[in-house]
Motif scaffolding. Structure first.
Motif, PDB file in Angstrom:
ATOM      1  N   ILE A 106       0.848  -1.183   0.000  1.00 32.03           N
ATOM      2  CA  ILE A 106       0.000   0.000   0.000  1.00 32.03           C
ATOM      3  C   ILE A 106       0.888   1.238   0.000  1.00 32.03           C
ATOM      4  O   ILE A 106       1.936   1.261   0.654  1.00 32.03           O
ATOM      5  N   HIS A 107       0.490   2.263  -0.731  1.00 33.38           N
ATOM      6  CA  HIS A 107       1.268   3.494  -0.777  1.00 33.38           C
ATOM      7  C   HIS A 107       1.533   4.009   0.632  1.00 33.38           C
ATOM      8  O   HIS A 107       0.620   4.121   1.455  1.00 33.38           O
ATOM      9  N   GLY A 108       2.785   4.334   0.916  1.00 36.58           N
ATOM     10  CA  GLY A 108       3.142   4.883   2.218  1.00 36.58           C
ATOM     11  C   GLY A 108       3.533   6.342   2.092  1.00 36.58           C
ATOM     12  O   GLY A 108       3.988   6.790   1.036  1.00 36.58           O
ATOM     13  N   SER A 109       3.363   7.085   3.152  1.00 37.43           N
ATOM     14  CA  SER A 109       3.761   8.487   3.148  1.00 37.43           C
ATOM     15  C   SER A 109       3.975   8.960   4.574  1.00 37.43           C
ATOM     16  O   SER A 109       3.517   8.333   5.531  1.00 37.43           O
ATOM     17  N   ARG A 110       4.661  10.076   4.701  1.00 32.02           N
ATOM     18  CA  ARG A 110       4.861  10.680   6.001  1.00 32.02           C
ATOM     19  C   ARG A 110       4.974  12.194   5.815  1.00 32.02           C
ATOM     20  O   ARG A 110       5.633  12.664   4.900  1.00 32.02           O
ATOM     21  N   SER A 111       4.306  12.933   6.673  1.00 30.97           N
ATOM     22  CA  SER A 111       4.408  14.382   6.685  1.00 30.97           C
ATOM     23  C   SER A 111       5.097  14.797   7.969  1.00 30.97           C
ATOM     24  O   SER A 111       4.729  14.323   9.048  1.00 30.97           O
ATOM     25  N   ILE A 112       6.082  15.660   7.862  1.00 30.60           N
ATOM     26  CA  ILE A 112       6.808  16.098   9.044  1.00 30.60           C
ATOM     27  C   ILE A 112       7.049  17.602   8.989  1.00 30.60           C
ATOM     28  O   ILE A 112       6.910  18.225   7.933  1.00 30.60           O
ATOM     29  N   ILE A 113       7.388  18.169  10.121  1.00 32.93           N
ATOM     30  CA  ILE A 113       7.858  19.550  10.176  1.00 32.93           C
ATOM     31  C   ILE A 113       9.380  19.484  10.106  1.00 32.93           C
ATOM     32  O   ILE A 113      10.019  19.024  11.051  1.00 32.93           O
ATOM     33  N   PRO A 114       9.984  19.913   8.998  1.00 32.44           N
ATOM     34  CA  PRO A 114      11.426  19.766   8.827  1.00 32.44           C
ATOM     35  C   PRO A 114      12.202  20.561   9.877  1.00 32.44           C
ATOM     36  O   PRO A 114      11.802  21.656  10.266  1.00 32.44           O
ATOM     37  N   SER A 115      13.308  20.002  10.318  1.00 32.01           N
ATOM     38  CA  SER A 115      14.179  20.679  11.267  1.00 32.01           C
ATOM     39  C   SER A 115      15.526  20.950  10.616  1.00 32.01           C
ATOM     40  O   SER A 115      15.827  20.444   9.531  1.00 32.01           O
ATOM     41  N   ASN A 116      16.349  21.746  11.280  1.00 28.96           N
ATOM     42  CA  ASN A 116      17.709  21.969  10.797  1.00 28.96           C
ATOM     43  C   ASN A 116      18.497  20.674  10.906  1.00 28.96           C
ATOM     44  O   ASN A 116      18.185  19.799  11.716  1.00 28.96           O
ATOM     45  N   GLY A 117      19.526  20.543  10.112  1.00 31.93           N
ATOM     46  CA  GLY A 117      20.296  19.309  10.115  1.00 31.93           C
ATOM     47  C   GLY A 117      19.609  18.252   9.276  1.00 31.93           C
ATOM     48  O   GLY A 117      18.784  18.546   8.406  1.00 31.93           O
ATOM     49  N   THR A 118      19.917  16.998   9.538  1.00 35.34           N
ATOM     50  CA  THR A 118      19.360  15.893   8.769  1.00 35.34           C
ATOM     51  C   THR A 118      18.106  15.357   9.451  1.00 35.34           C
ATOM     52  O   THR A 118      18.134  15.020  10.638  1.00 35.34           O
ATOM     53  N   ASN A 119      17.019  15.292   8.702  1.00 35.13           N
ATOM     54  CA  ASN A 119      15.753  14.780   9.228  1.00 35.13           C
ATOM     55  C   ASN A 119      15.702  13.268   9.053  1.00 35.13           C
ATOM     56  O   ASN A 119      15.909  12.754   7.950  1.00 35.13           O
ATOM     57  N   LYS A 120      15.397  12.560  10.138  1.00 37.03           N
ATOM     58  CA  LYS A 120      15.362  11.095  10.110  1.00 37.03           C
ATOM     59  C   LYS A 120      13.911  10.624  10.100  1.00 37.03           C
ATOM     60  O   LYS A 120      13.087  11.090  10.881  1.00 37.03           O
ATOM     61  N   VAL A 121      13.626   9.669   9.195  1.00 33.74           N
ATOM     62  CA  VAL A 121      12.257   9.195   8.998  1.00 33.74           C
ATOM     63  C   VAL A 121      12.249   7.681   8.870  1.00 33.74           C
ATOM     64  O   VAL A 121      13.116   7.092   8.221  1.00 33.74           O
ATOM     65  N   THR A 122      11.248   7.035   9.493  1.00 30.90           N
ATOM     66  CA  THR A 122      11.009   5.606   9.302  1.00 30.90           C
ATOM     67  C   THR A 122       9.585   5.416   8.799  1.00 30.90           C
ATOM     68  O   THR A 122       8.648   5.981   9.366  1.00 30.90           O
ATOM     69  N   ILE A 123       9.435   4.656   7.742  1.00 33.35           N
ATOM     70  CA  ILE A 123       8.115   4.361   7.174  1.00 33.35           C
ATOM     71  C   ILE A 123       7.940   2.849   7.134  1.00 33.35           C
ATOM     72  O   ILE A 123       8.805   2.123   6.635  1.00 33.35           O
TER      73      ILE A 123
END
Length: 245
Positions: A106-123
Motif C-alpha cells: 500500500i502506498h506509504g507516506s509521512r508528513s513532518i515539520i522539517p528541522s535543521n540538520g538531517t531529518n530522520k524518517v522511518t516508514i
C-alpha cells in the motif's frame, strides 16, 4: 443502524486511505486570535532546502529494498538495508511530504515539520493484500473480519480519467491505534483545517487504508460525483484523506 456501529457517507476523490480521527477544536496557537490565510498551504511557510535520511521496513521490521522515495522533485531508491538519503530537498518550513512506493505494498507516506540538520524518517509499508472484489456498474460492499466495511456504487475511473469497466480488486488494511507501530504505518500526519480554514490537530482512533486496482493491476479512482459508504465500529469516528493524480 445498529447501536454499536457508526455509519458515514462521504464523497471520495481517491481511495488511498480512510483515516478515523476525532477533531480537536482547540487551535494550535492557544488562546491567541487566529489569522486565517487565503489558502491553507500558507500555513506551511516558505520553501526551504533540507536533508533527509530514512529507512523503510515491513510489518516485521525487515528492511525493504527498491522502494521509490519522493520528496518534492527529488527521488531516491532504498538500498538493501531499506535506507534512503536525499539532500537539499525542497520542502516548506512547516511541511515536508515523503512518499514511499513499491509494487506489492500500500502506498506509504509521512508528513513532518522539517528541522535543521538531517531529518530522520522511518516508514512501515503494509502489504497490498486483496480482501475482496467488486464489479463496475454494481453497488457492492467489501468487509473486514473486524466488521469494518466499504460500499461502492460501481462508478470507477482510471488514472487518465477515462471510465473503467470490469472487476475491481479492493485492498484494505485496518490500522489499530493500540498497535505501537501505527505511527510508522499511517499516512500523512494528524493535521487538518476546520470549516473556517483554521489549522487544527487531530486525534486518531484508528484508520482504514483502502486502495483500488483494476484487472490489469492499474490504480483506480472513484468517478467524480461518486460516493462511498464506510461502516466502522465504535469508538472510531471517521476522517478521510485523499490523493489526486
Amino acid at each position: 443502524m445498529k447501536s454499536n456501529k457508526v455509519l458515514l457517507t462521504i464523497l471520495l476523490l481517491f481511495c488511498l486511505s480512510f483515516n478515523s480521527c476525532e477533531k480537536d477544536d482547540g487551535n494550535l496557537g492557544g488562546d491567541q486570535q487566529e489569522i486565517i490565510p487565503n489558502t491553507f498551504s500558507e500555513y506551511f511557510g516558505n520553501t526551504i532546502s533540507r536533508d533527509f535520511i530514512g529507512n523503510v521496513v515491513d510489518t516485521n521490521n525487515n528492511p525493504i529494498e527498491g522502494v521509490t522515495i519522493t520528496i518534492g522533485n527529488d527521488i531516491a531508491i532504498t538500498d538493501n538495508n531499506g535506507v534512503f538519503l536525499i539532500k537539499d530537498a525542497n520542502v516548506k518550513e512547516r511541511f515536508g511530504y515523503i512518499i514511499a512506493d513499491k509494487t506489492g505494498y500500500i502506498h506509504g507516506s509521512r508528513s513532518i515539520i522539517p528541522s535543521n540538520g538531517t531529518n530522520k524518517v522511518t516508514i512501515m509499508l503494509l502489504e497490498a493484500n486483496i480482501v475482496g472484489a467488486v464489479n463496475s456498474g454494481n453497488s457492492e460492499t467489501v468487509s473486514l473480519t473486524n466488521g469494518s466495511s466499504v460500499s461502492f456504487d460501481g462508478n470507477f475511473i482510471k488514472e487518465d480519467g477515462s471510465t473503467y469497466s470490469g472487476s475491481v480488486d479492493v485492498i484494505m488494511h485496518h490500522l489499530d491505534p493500540a498497535d505501537e507501530d501505527m505511527a510508522l504505518q499511517m499516512p500523512g500526519m494528524l493535521y487538518a483545517q476546520n470549516e473556517e480554514g483554521a489549522e487544527r490537530l487531530l486525534q486518531t482512533f484508528g484508520m482504514l487504508a483502502v486502495e483500488l486496482r483494476g484487472s490489469g493491476g492499474e490504480e483506480l479512482n472513484l468517478a467524480e460525483g461518486s460516493t462511498s459508504e464506510i461502516e466502522i465500529k465504535k469508538p472510531y469516528i471517521l476522517y478521510h484523506e485523499y490523493k489526486t493524480f
